[in-house]
Design a protein around this motif. Structure first.
Motif, PDB file in Angstrom:
ATOM      1  N   ASP A  21      16.468 -30.208  61.488  1.00 22.23           N
ATOM      2  CA  ASP A  21      17.335 -29.077  61.757  1.00 22.23           C
ATOM      3  C   ASP A  21      16.756 -27.836  61.081  1.00 22.23           C
ATOM      4  O   ASP A  21      16.780 -27.722  59.854  1.00 22.23           O
ATOM      5  CB  ASP A  21      18.743 -29.369  61.230  1.00 22.23           C
ATOM      6  CG  ASP A  21      19.749 -28.287  61.542  1.00 22.23           C
ATOM      7  OD1 ASP A  21      19.354 -27.167  61.922  1.00 22.23           O
ATOM      8  OD2 ASP A  21      20.955 -28.562  61.404  1.00 22.23           O
ATOM      9  N   ALA A  22      16.213 -26.918  61.871  1.00 23.47           N
ATOM     10  CA  ALA A  22      15.601 -25.702  61.326  1.00 23.47           C
ATOM     11  C   ALA A  22      16.624 -24.852  60.598  1.00 23.47           C
ATOM     12  O   ALA A  22      16.300 -24.184  59.620  1.00 23.47           O
ATOM     13  CB  ALA A  22      14.929 -24.905  62.441  1.00 23.47           C
ATOM     14  N   ARG A  23      17.879 -24.879  61.050  1.00 24.38           N
ATOM     15  CA  ARG A  23      18.917 -24.084  60.373  1.00 24.38           C
ATOM     16  C   ARG A  23      19.148 -24.587  58.956  1.00 24.38           C
ATOM     17  O   ARG A  23      19.374 -23.803  58.044  1.00 24.38           O
ATOM     18  CB  ARG A  23      20.210 -24.105  61.174  1.00 24.38           C
ATOM     19  CG  ARG A  23      20.094 -23.355  62.492  1.00 24.38           C
ATOM     20  CD  ARG A  23      21.340 -23.484  63.299  1.00 24.38           C
ATOM     21  NE  ARG A  23      21.567 -24.919  63.526  1.00 24.38           N
ATOM     22  CZ  ARG A  23      22.646 -25.425  64.094  1.00 24.38           C
ATOM     23  NH1 ARG A  23      23.602 -24.644  64.491  1.00 24.38           N
ATOM     24  NH2 ARG A  23      22.768 -26.713  64.277  1.00 24.38           N
ATOM     25  N   ALA A  25      16.873 -25.984  57.042  1.00 22.05           N
ATOM     26  CA  ALA A  25      15.715 -25.543  56.248  1.00 22.05           C
ATOM     27  C   ALA A  25      15.850 -24.073  55.880  1.00 22.05           C
ATOM     28  O   ALA A  25      15.435 -23.653  54.804  1.00 22.05           O
ATOM     29  CB  ALA A  25      14.423 -25.776  57.018  1.00 22.05           C
ATOM     30  N   ALA A  26      16.431 -23.276  56.764  1.00 20.73           N
ATOM     31  CA  ALA A  26      16.576 -21.845  56.515  1.00 20.73           C
ATOM     32  C   ALA A  26      17.752 -21.537  55.602  1.00 20.73           C
ATOM     33  O   ALA A  26      17.848 -20.445  55.067  1.00 20.73           O
ATOM     34  CB  ALA A  26      16.759 -21.095  57.839  1.00 20.73           C
ATOM     35  N   TRP A  37       9.146 -27.636  54.742  1.00 20.55           N
ATOM     36  CA  TRP A  37       8.991 -28.674  55.759  1.00 20.55           C
ATOM     37  C   TRP A  37       7.631 -28.507  56.395  1.00 20.55           C
ATOM     38  O   TRP A  37       7.140 -27.395  56.545  1.00 20.55           O
ATOM     39  CB  TRP A  37      10.090 -28.547  56.823  1.00 20.55           C
ATOM     40  CG  TRP A  37       9.955 -29.521  57.958  1.00 20.55           C
ATOM     41  CD1 TRP A  37      10.438 -30.792  57.993  1.00 20.55           C
ATOM     42  CD2 TRP A  37       9.262 -29.322  59.201  1.00 20.55           C
ATOM     43  NE1 TRP A  37      10.088 -31.399  59.198  1.00 20.55           N
ATOM     44  CE2 TRP A  37       9.380 -30.490  59.959  1.00 20.55           C
ATOM     45  CE3 TRP A  37       8.562 -28.243  59.746  1.00 20.55           C
ATOM     46  CZ2 TRP A  37       8.820 -30.636  61.220  1.00 20.55           C
ATOM     47  CZ3 TRP A  37       8.002 -28.387  61.008  1.00 20.55           C
ATOM     48  CH2 TRP A  37       8.141 -29.578  61.735  1.00 20.55           C
ATOM     49  N   VAL A  50       7.683 -24.878  57.793  1.00 22.00           N
ATOM     50  CA  VAL A  50       8.769 -23.961  57.470  1.00 22.00           C
ATOM     51  C   VAL A  50       8.485 -23.494  56.052  1.00 22.00           C
ATOM     52  O   VAL A  50       8.338 -24.303  55.135  1.00 22.00           O
ATOM     53  CB  VAL A  50      10.161 -24.615  57.577  1.00 22.00           C
ATOM     54  CG1 VAL A  50      11.242 -23.658  57.077  1.00 22.00           C
ATOM     55  CG2 VAL A  50      10.442 -25.031  59.016  1.00 22.00           C
ATOM     56  N   LEU A  74      13.549 -17.768  60.715  1.00 24.53           N
ATOM     57  CA  LEU A  74      14.723 -18.627  60.758  1.00 24.53           C
ATOM     58  C   LEU A  74      15.878 -18.072  59.938  1.00 24.53           C
ATOM     59  O   LEU A  74      17.037 -18.370  60.218  1.00 24.53           O
ATOM     60  CB  LEU A  74      14.372 -20.027  60.249  1.00 24.53           C
ATOM     61  CG  LEU A  74      13.274 -20.766  60.998  1.00 24.53           C
ATOM     62  CD1 LEU A  74      12.927 -22.062  60.281  1.00 24.53           C
ATOM     63  CD2 LEU A  74      13.688 -21.023  62.428  1.00 24.53           C
ATOM     64  N   THR A 113      12.733 -16.910  55.456  1.00 19.94           N
ATOM     65  CA  THR A 113      12.358 -18.273  55.829  1.00 19.94           C
ATOM     66  C   THR A 113      11.854 -18.232  57.255  1.00 19.94           C
ATOM     67  O   THR A 113      12.507 -17.662  58.133  1.00 19.94           O
ATOM     68  CB  THR A 113      13.548 -19.240  55.707  1.00 19.94           C
ATOM     69  OG1 THR A 113      14.050 -19.189  54.379  1.00 19.94           O
ATOM     70  CG2 THR A 113      13.123 -20.665  56.018  1.00 19.94           C
ATOM     71  N   TYR A 114      10.677 -18.818  57.482  1.00 19.47           N
ATOM     72  CA  TYR A 114      10.072 -18.735  58.804  1.00 19.47           C
ATOM     73  C   TYR A 114       9.314 -20.013  59.142  1.00 19.47           C
ATOM     74  O   TYR A 114       8.869 -20.748  58.263  1.00 19.47           O
ATOM     75  CB  TYR A 114       9.155 -17.512  58.917  1.00 19.47           C
ATOM     76  CG  TYR A 114       8.041 -17.464  57.895  1.00 19.47           C
ATOM     77  CD1 TYR A 114       6.780 -17.980  58.180  1.00 19.47           C
ATOM     78  CD2 TYR A 114       8.244 -16.894  56.642  1.00 19.47           C
ATOM     79  CE1 TYR A 114       5.754 -17.930  57.239  1.00 19.47           C
ATOM     80  CE2 TYR A 114       7.233 -16.842  55.700  1.00 19.47           C
ATOM     81  CZ  TYR A 114       5.987 -17.360  56.009  1.00 19.47           C
ATOM     82  OH  TYR A 114       4.979 -17.317  55.078  1.00 19.47           O
ATOM     83  N   LEU A 115       9.187 -20.227  60.439  1.00 18.84           N
ATOM     84  CA  LEU A 115       8.431 -21.342  60.993  1.00 18.84           C
ATOM     85  C   LEU A 115       7.093 -20.814  61.463  1.00 18.84           C
ATOM     86  O   LEU A 115       7.042 -19.782  62.141  1.00 18.84           O
ATOM     87  CB  LEU A 115       9.189 -21.939  62.182  1.00 18.84           C
ATOM     88  CG  LEU A 115       8.448 -22.965  63.038  1.00 18.84           C
ATOM     89  CD1 LEU A 115       8.321 -24.285  62.288  1.00 18.84           C
ATOM     90  CD2 LEU A 115       9.177 -23.166  64.359  1.00 18.84           C
TER      91      LEU A 115
END
Length: 132
Positions: A21-23, A25-26, A37, A50, A74, A113-115
């Motif tokens: 879940d990217a949210r 991680a952010a 991540w 991430v 993110l 926070t970014y991917l």
């Protein structure tokens, strides 16, 4: 039309799946920075991370000579420098960092926070020492 190709004999068949879940991680964009991540699936052709930058933290200006990088923000905010003028980054911003281009990132007051997604680098190999 040719039939679909079969995986090599003995090869593990890959399957599509949800990795996380990217949210989530952010969610901690204000915390200390670093990679929170990374894609680590065997046999992959891509690398993805991430990354969280603490408020005011910066990725120093640099040039990636080999790889284009896609960046998706993110959470938090910040700034991308590398063109004529710095560009603002906010949640949902999508940026392309072409290979050979100078770039840097700076986190805003809430952190950033970014991917990142790019082609996987070939593994390091041990070679022969050059003559001389």
């Amino acid at each position: 039309m040719a039939p679909p190709s079969e995986p090599p004999s003995g090869a593990e068949t890959e399957r599509a799946r949800v990795l996380g879940d990217a949210r989530a991680a952010a969610g901690g964009a204000g915390e200390s920075g670093g990679v929170v991540w990374k894609l680590s699936e065997p046999g992959r052709q891509l690398d993805a991370n991430v990354v969280r930058l603490a408020p005011g933290a910066r990725v120093a200006p640099h040039v990636e000579s080999d790889l284009d990088v896609l960046v998706l923000v993110l959470g938090g905010s910040g700034e991308l420098a590398g063109g004529d003028a710095p560009e603002p980054l906010a949640e949902g911003s999508l940026a392309w960092l072409p290979h050979g281009a100078r770039r840097s990132l700076t986190a805003g007051g809430a952190g950033l926070t970014y991917l990142t997604v790019h082609r996987r680098r070939p593994g390091m190999t041990i070679g022969h020492r050059p003559p001389g």
